[in-house]
Motif scaffolding. Structure first.
Motif, PDB file in Angstrom:
ATOM      1  N   GLY A 170      -3.655 -10.934   7.288  1.00  0.00           N
ATOM      2  CA  GLY A 170      -3.278 -10.506   6.012  1.00  0.00           C
ATOM      3  C   GLY A 170      -3.517  -9.215   5.566  1.00  0.00           C
ATOM      4  N   GLY A 171      -4.743  -8.672   6.052  1.00  0.00           N
ATOM      5  CA  GLY A 171      -5.174  -7.252   5.663  1.00  0.00           C
ATOM      6  C   GLY A 171      -4.127  -6.453   6.437  1.00  0.00           C
ATOM      7  N   LEU A 172      -3.796  -6.675   7.702  1.00  0.00           N
ATOM      8  CA  LEU A 172      -2.914  -5.672   8.558  1.00  0.00           C
ATOM      9  C   LEU A 172      -1.753  -5.738   7.794  1.00  0.00           C
ATOM     10  N   CYS A 173      -1.037  -6.918   7.393  1.00  0.00           N
ATOM     11  CA  CYS A 173       0.182  -6.920   6.703  1.00  0.00           C
ATOM     12  C   CYS A 173       0.282  -5.819   5.650  1.00  0.00           C
ATOM     13  N   ALA A 190       8.820  17.513   0.278  1.00  0.00           N
ATOM     14  CA  ALA A 190       9.297  15.799   0.076  1.00  0.00           C
ATOM     15  C   ALA A 190      10.104  15.887  -1.033  1.00  0.00           C
ATOM     16  N   ASP A 191      11.051  15.031  -1.267  1.00  0.00           N
ATOM     17  CA  ASP A 191      11.837  14.709  -2.403  1.00  0.00           C
ATOM     18  C   ASP A 191      11.587  13.422  -2.874  1.00  0.00           C
ATOM     19  N   PRO A 192      11.826  13.071  -4.128  1.00  0.00           N
ATOM     20  CA  PRO A 192      11.805  11.637  -4.516  1.00  0.00           C
ATOM     21  C   PRO A 192      12.606  10.634  -3.946  1.00  0.00           C
ATOM     22  N   ILE A 193      13.588  10.871  -3.320  1.00  0.00           N
ATOM     23  CA  ILE A 193      14.497  10.008  -2.655  1.00  0.00           C
ATOM     24  C   ILE A 193      13.890   9.481  -1.481  1.00  0.00           C
ATOM     25  N   SER A 194      13.076  10.347  -0.684  1.00  0.00           N
ATOM     26  CA  SER A 194      12.514  10.046   0.253  1.00  0.00           C
ATOM     27  C   SER A 194      11.458   8.825   0.192  1.00  0.00           C
ATOM     28  N   PHE A 195      10.788   9.240  -0.898  1.00  0.00           N
ATOM     29  CA  PHE A 195       9.569   8.483  -1.368  1.00  0.00           C
ATOM     30  C   PHE A 195      10.215   6.940  -1.689  1.00  0.00           C
ATOM     31  N   PHE A 196      11.321   6.796  -2.436  1.00  0.00           N
ATOM     32  CA  PHE A 196      11.684   5.556  -2.748  1.00  0.00           C
ATOM     33  C   PHE A 196      12.421   4.624  -1.570  1.00  0.00           C
ATOM     34  N   ILE A 197      12.988   5.569  -0.501  1.00  0.00           N
ATOM     35  CA  ILE A 197      13.694   4.983   0.616  1.00  0.00           C
ATOM     36  C   ILE A 197      12.136   4.181   1.219  1.00  0.00           C
ATOM     37  N   TRP A 198      11.102   5.088   1.648  1.00  0.00           N
ATOM     38  CA  TRP A 198      10.104   4.728   2.251  1.00  0.00           C
ATOM     39  C   TRP A 198       9.074   3.475   1.658  1.00  0.00           C
ATOM     40  N   GLU A 199       9.328   3.524   0.253  1.00  0.00           N
ATOM     41  CA  GLU A 199       8.622   2.459  -0.549  1.00  0.00           C
ATOM     42  C   GLU A 199       9.341   0.959  -0.531  1.00  0.00           C
ATOM     43  N   PHE A 200      10.831   1.174  -0.349  1.00  0.00           N
ATOM     44  CA  PHE A 200      11.554   0.246   0.117  1.00  0.00           C
ATOM     45  C   PHE A 200      11.388  -0.442   1.529  1.00  0.00           C
ATOM     46  N   ILE A 201      11.145   0.545   2.558  1.00  0.00           N
ATOM     47  CA  ILE A 201      10.813   0.039   3.715  1.00  0.00           C
ATOM     48  C   ILE A 201       9.599  -0.551   4.073  1.00  0.00           C
ATOM     49  N   LYS A 202       8.463  -0.026   3.241  1.00  0.00           N
ATOM     50  CA  LYS A 202       7.258  -0.470   3.221  1.00  0.00           C
ATOM     51  C   LYS A 202       7.125  -2.078   2.598  1.00  0.00           C
ATOM     52  N   ILE A 203       7.863  -2.154   1.308  1.00  0.00           N
ATOM     53  CA  ILE A 203       7.922  -3.696   0.952  1.00  0.00           C
ATOM     54  C   ILE A 203       8.520  -4.448   2.096  1.00  0.00           C
ATOM     55  N   VAL A 239       6.884  -7.983   3.759  1.00  0.00           N
ATOM     56  CA  VAL A 239       7.355  -9.285   3.856  1.00  0.00           C
ATOM     57  C   VAL A 239       7.675  -9.740   5.153  1.00  0.00           C
ATOM     58  N   ALA A 240       8.107  -8.796   5.939  1.00  0.00           N
ATOM     59  CA  ALA A 240       8.550  -9.240   7.510  1.00  0.00           C
ATOM     60  C   ALA A 240       7.357  -9.617   8.316  1.00  0.00           C
ATOM     61  N   LEU A 241       6.097  -8.784   7.960  1.00  0.00           N
ATOM     62  CA  LEU A 241       5.089  -9.117   8.682  1.00  0.00           C
ATOM     63  C   LEU A 241       4.381 -10.431   8.121  1.00  0.00           C
ATOM     64  N   ILE A 242       4.297 -10.678   7.030  1.00  0.00           N
ATOM     65  CA  ILE A 242       3.781 -11.858   6.563  1.00  0.00           C
ATOM     66  C   ILE A 242       4.716 -13.074   7.111  1.00  0.00           C
ATOM     67  N   GLY A 243       5.965 -13.007   7.090  1.00  0.00           N
ATOM     68  CA  GLY A 243       6.749 -13.915   7.591  1.00  0.00           C
ATOM     69  C   GLY A 243       6.509 -13.963   9.453  1.00  0.00           C
ATOM     70  N   ALA A 244       6.463 -13.035   9.689  1.00  0.00           N
ATOM     71  CA  ALA A 244       5.978 -13.174  11.464  1.00  0.00           C
ATOM     72  C   ALA A 244       4.434 -13.680  11.592  1.00  0.00           C
ATOM     73  N   ALA A 245       3.667 -13.497  10.628  1.00  0.00           N
ATOM     74  CA  ALA A 245       2.352 -14.159  10.890  1.00  0.00           C
ATOM     75  C   ALA A 245       2.543 -15.660  10.798  1.00  0.00           C
ATOM     76  N   ALA A 246       3.262 -15.814   9.713  1.00  0.00           N
ATOM     77  CA  ALA A 246       3.330 -17.465   9.329  1.00  0.00           C
ATOM     78  C   ALA A 246       3.945 -18.236  10.581  1.00  0.00           C
ATOM     79  N   PHE A 294      -5.043  -9.811   2.118  1.00  0.00           N
ATOM     80  CA  PHE A 294      -4.211  -9.025   1.808  1.00  0.00           C
ATOM     81  C   PHE A 294      -4.259  -8.601   0.464  1.00  0.00           C
ATOM     82  N   ILE A 295      -4.961  -9.434  -0.371  1.00  0.00           N
ATOM     83  CA  ILE A 295      -5.206  -8.704  -1.722  1.00  0.00           C
ATOM     84  C   ILE A 295      -6.540  -7.919  -1.574  1.00  0.00           C
TER      85      ILE A 295
END
Length: 112
Positions: free
Chosen positions: A34-37, A59-72, A76-83, A98-99
């Motif tokens: 959970g923590g590693l996720c 850095a530009d704001p677009i790259s921040f939002f793109i990487w924020e989406f990738i992070k989310i 989700v993918a890591l939590i699904g893989a753990a399950a 995780f929390i």
């Protein structure tokens, strides 16, 4: 950002040890997962944003939002893989780890 990711990793290990003492081996592994996720996507995003600041123009704001989406999505993918991959998953310990990792930045706020 490196301090925050390092703190998240340390807090994840501590949460895993506490979960292991309270719930046994499967709780320890689940809390670490959970923590590693949380830690792994944050580390990847921090690294990419740092590299983006090194390029000409910064850095530009677009790259921040793109990487924020990738992070989310990666979280989700890591939590699904753990399950999916760990059959003896303790959901309470996974969500607790995780929390705890997610909210560990509060420790840095009260440090100064």
């Amino acid at each position: 950002m490196l301090r925050l990711v390092s703190l998240q990793l340390i807090v994840t290990v501590v949460a895993g040890l506490v979960a292991g003492l309270l719930g046994g081996w499967h709780a320890l592994v689940s809390a670490l997962f959970g923590g590693l996720c949380c830690v792994v996507p944050n580390a990847i995003m921090a690294g990419r944003l740092f590299l983006n600041t090194m390029r000409p123009g910064g850095a530009d704001p677009i790259s921040f939002f793109i990487w924020e989406f990738i992070k989310i999505a990666l979280t989700v993918a890591l939590i699904g893989a753990a399950a999916w991959l760990y059959r003896d998953l303790n959901w309470f310990a996974l969500l607790g780890g995780f929390i705890v990792a997610l909210k560990s930045y509060i420790i840095l706020l009260f440090r100064h």
